[in-house]
Design a protein around this motif. Sequence first.
Motif, short mmCIF file in Angstrom:
data_model
loop_
_atom_site.label_atom_id
_atom_site.label_comp_id
_atom_site.label_asym_id
_atom_site.label_seq_id
_atom_site.Cartn_x
_atom_site.Cartn_y
_atom_site.Cartn_z
N LEU A 95 -5.20 31.87 4.62
CA LEU A 95 -6.49 31.25 4.88
C LEU A 95 -7.32 31.34 3.60
CD1 LEU A 95 -8.28 29.94 7.07
CD2 LEU A 95 -9.20 32.22 7.54
N ALA A 96 -7.71 30.18 3.08
CA ALA A 96 -8.41 30.18 1.79
C ALA A 96 -9.49 29.09 1.77
CB ALA A 96 -7.42 29.95 0.65
N ASP A 97 -10.45 29.31 0.88
CA ASP A 97 -11.52 28.33 0.64
C ASP A 97 -11.22 27.57 -0.65
OD1 ASP A 97 -12.85 29.30 2.87
OD2 ASP A 97 -14.01 30.74 1.71
N SER A 98 -11.77 26.35 -0.75
CA SER A 98 -11.67 25.58 -1.99
C SER A 98 -12.97 24.81 -2.20
CB SER A 98 -10.48 24.62 -1.95
OG SER A 98 -10.65 23.66 -0.92
N TYR A 99 -13.33 24.67 -3.47
CA TYR A 99 -14.59 23.99 -3.82
C TYR A 99 -14.31 22.99 -4.93
CZ TYR A 99 -16.41 28.12 -1.43
OH TYR A 99 -16.66 29.09 -0.52
N THR A 100 -14.94 21.83 -4.81
CA THR A 100 -14.78 20.79 -5.83
C THR A 100 -16.13 20.15 -6.13
OG1 THR A 100 -14.33 19.10 -4.16
CG2 THR A 100 -12.42 20.22 -5.11
N VAL A 101 -16.31 19.72 -7.36
CA VAL A 101 -17.49 18.96 -7.77
C VAL A 101 -17.08 18.12 -8.97
CG1 VAL A 101 -18.34 20.79 -9.31
CG2 VAL A 101 -19.93 19.08 -8.41
N GLY A 102 -17.55 16.88 -9.04
CA GLY A 102 -17.15 16.06 -10.17
C GLY A 102 -17.76 14.66 -10.13
N LEU A 103 -17.41 13.92 -11.15
CA LEU A 103 -17.83 12.53 -11.31
C LEU A 103 -16.60 11.65 -11.41
CD1 LEU A 103 -20.63 12.91 -14.02
CD2 LEU A 103 -20.97 12.60 -11.56
N ASN A 104 -16.73 10.39 -10.95
CA ASN A 104 -15.63 9.45 -11.12
C ASN A 104 -16.21 8.09 -11.48
OD1 ASN A 104 -15.95 7.73 -8.51
ND2 ASN A 104 -15.99 9.86 -7.79
N ALA A 105 -15.44 7.33 -12.20
CA ALA A 105 -15.87 6.00 -12.64
C ALA A 105 -14.68 5.06 -12.63
CB ALA A 105 -16.48 6.06 -14.04
N SER A 106 -14.95 3.80 -12.34
CA SER A 106 -13.91 2.77 -12.38
C SER A 106 -14.52 1.48 -12.90
CB SER A 106 -13.28 2.56 -11.00
OG SER A 106 -14.25 2.05 -10.08
N TRP A 107 -13.72 0.68 -13.54
CA TRP A 107 -14.21 -0.56 -14.13
C TRP A 107 -13.07 -1.55 -14.21
CZ3 TRP A 107 -13.53 -2.37 -19.49
CH2 TRP A 107 -14.29 -3.53 -19.76
N GLU A 108 -13.34 -2.78 -13.73
CA GLU A 108 -12.35 -3.83 -13.84
C GLU A 108 -12.60 -4.61 -15.12
OE1 GLU A 108 -11.02 -8.02 -11.67
OE2 GLU A 108 -12.07 -6.47 -10.50
N ALA A 109 -11.64 -4.59 -16.02
CA ALA A 109 -11.75 -5.34 -17.27
C ALA A 109 -11.65 -6.84 -16.97
CB ALA A 109 -10.66 -4.92 -18.24
#
Length: 514
Positions: A148-162
Motif C-alpha cells: 500500500l503506497a501513495d504517489s504524487y504528481t505535478v507538472g505541465l504539458n503542451a501540444s501543438w499541431e504544426a
Amino acid sequence: MVVPFRRAATSVSASHFTHPKHQSPFRAARGMTALALAALLAGCAVGPDYVRPTMELPQAYKEDGPWKVAAPGQVDGNQRWWEAYGDPILNDLIVQANAANQNIQQAAAQYRQAQAASQIARASLWPTVGAQAGAARAQTNTNGTQRLADSYTVGLNASWEADIWGRIRRGAEAGDANAQASAASLAAARLSIQATLAQDYLQLRVTDLQKDLYRRTVEAYTRSLQLTTHQYEAGTALRSDVAQAETQLRSAQAQLIDLDATRNQLEHAIAMLIGRAPAAFSLAPLQAAAASDSAMDANAQRLQASLPQIPTGLPSELLERRPDIANAERLAAAANANIGVARAAYFPTLTLSASGGYNSLAFGQLFDTPSRVWSLGAALAETIFDGGARGARNDQAVAAYDAAVAQYKQTVLGGLQEVEDNLSTLRVLDRESELQAQAVKAAQLAERLAMSQYQAGTVTYLSVVTTQATSLTNQRTAVTLLGRQLVASVTLVKATGGGWHAGQAEPQPPLAAR
C-alpha cells in the motif's frame, strides 16, 4: 483507419518519461524546436488563393450616371444620410432606432459571435498548454506481496499541431471572412431599419397631408350643403341638389376617418422600429393649414421633409459600399478558404508534444531533483482509407464556393436593378408631378368657376359636384405623388448603400411647391 508514423531519429513517444541523467532536456528541446521550425518553413497552404469573382458590367447606368466594376470596400453603416431630408423629427427617430431596435441588436450580437468564432479558429495556430496535479493511494500485488503506497504528481504539458499544409491557416482565413461578412450583415440590418423607418415616417406625414386635404374638403362641402339648402328653401334649387351635396359631404367625412387607420398603423410600425411599445409612442400630426390655403401651398409650407437633390450620376463607390454585396463577397472568400481546409485532409498531420513535472512516492520529496520527469514527442498521422469521404468533402467545398460566387454575382445584379429602378421611378415621378401640379391648378379653377355659375343660376349643381370631385381627386393624386417620390428616394439611398453624406447636396424645395 488512422496509422501513426514515427521517426526514430526525431521523435520519442509522448508517454515516455526519461530521467534527466539519461539525456539533457535542453538538448532535446533544441532538437524539437529545430524540427518545428523546419516544419513551418516547409509548410504551405493547400487550396486555391482567393481572387474576387469577376463579371462583366456596363460602363454606365441605363437610366443615368457612370458605372465601374463593383468592388466592395470597407462597410460603413454610420452615414447620416437621413439628415438630407431636413426633418429633425426623422433625425431623432432614426437615432433612437440605431440605439434600441432589436433587429439591430440581434445583428450586433451575431457579429460578436462571428468575431469570437474567428478568434477560436486563430487560437488553433498556437500551442495548447495545460497543468495537472494529483495524489493517489493504491494497493499493488507483486509476486504475492501486497503493498500500500501513495504517489504524487505535478507538472505541465503542451501540444501543438504544426500547420504544414495550411489547414489551420485556411480555417482562420475562413473565420476572418465570416466575421467580415457578419459585419456587413450588421450594416445591412442597420441600413434596412433606417430606410424602413424613414419610409414609414414620410408616409405618415403624407397621410397627415391627405387628412388635412380632406379636412379642408369637408369644410368646403359643408358650405356647399348649406348653400344648396338655403337655395332649396328659397325655391331656387331642387331637392336633388341638396341630396347630392350631402352625399359628397358624407363620403368625404368617411374617407377622412379611413385615413386614421392608415396613420395609426404607420405610427405603430415606427414605435416597433425604435424599440418601443405602440401604447408608449405617438407622433403629433402636422399643423393644420388655413382653410384659405390651396392644397399645394399647404403642402409646401407644412411638410418639413424635402426631397434631397440626387446626383444625376451616382459614384460607383456608393454601390460598392452596399452591405449585402460586401457580405456576399466575404462569404465567397470564406467558401474559398474552406476548399483549402478540405484538401488539407489529404496530407498527414504532425503533432508536437512536451510535458515536464515531478513524480514521487513521498510528498516531501516531490520537488527533489530525482523526482523530475519530462517527455518530448512528435506524432505523424495520415488517413489511408476513408471510403471517399475526403473527396466528397472537397467536392462539397468546391460546390459551396461556386454557389457563393453565383450568389455574389446575383447580388451585384440585383443592386444594379434596384438603382436603375429607382432612378427611373424618380425621373418619371418628377415629370408626372409637374403635370399633376398643373392639373390641380386647372381643377381648382374649374371648381371655383362652376360654383360661381351655380350661384348665378347658369348651371346645375351636377356641374359643381363633378368639378369638386375632379379637384379632390387631382389634389389627392398630387399628395400621393409626393409620397411616392419621397419613398423612392429613400429606396434609392438604400440601393446605393446609404453612402452619401447629407452635406453633399442641398435639399430641393418640397415637390408640392414645384
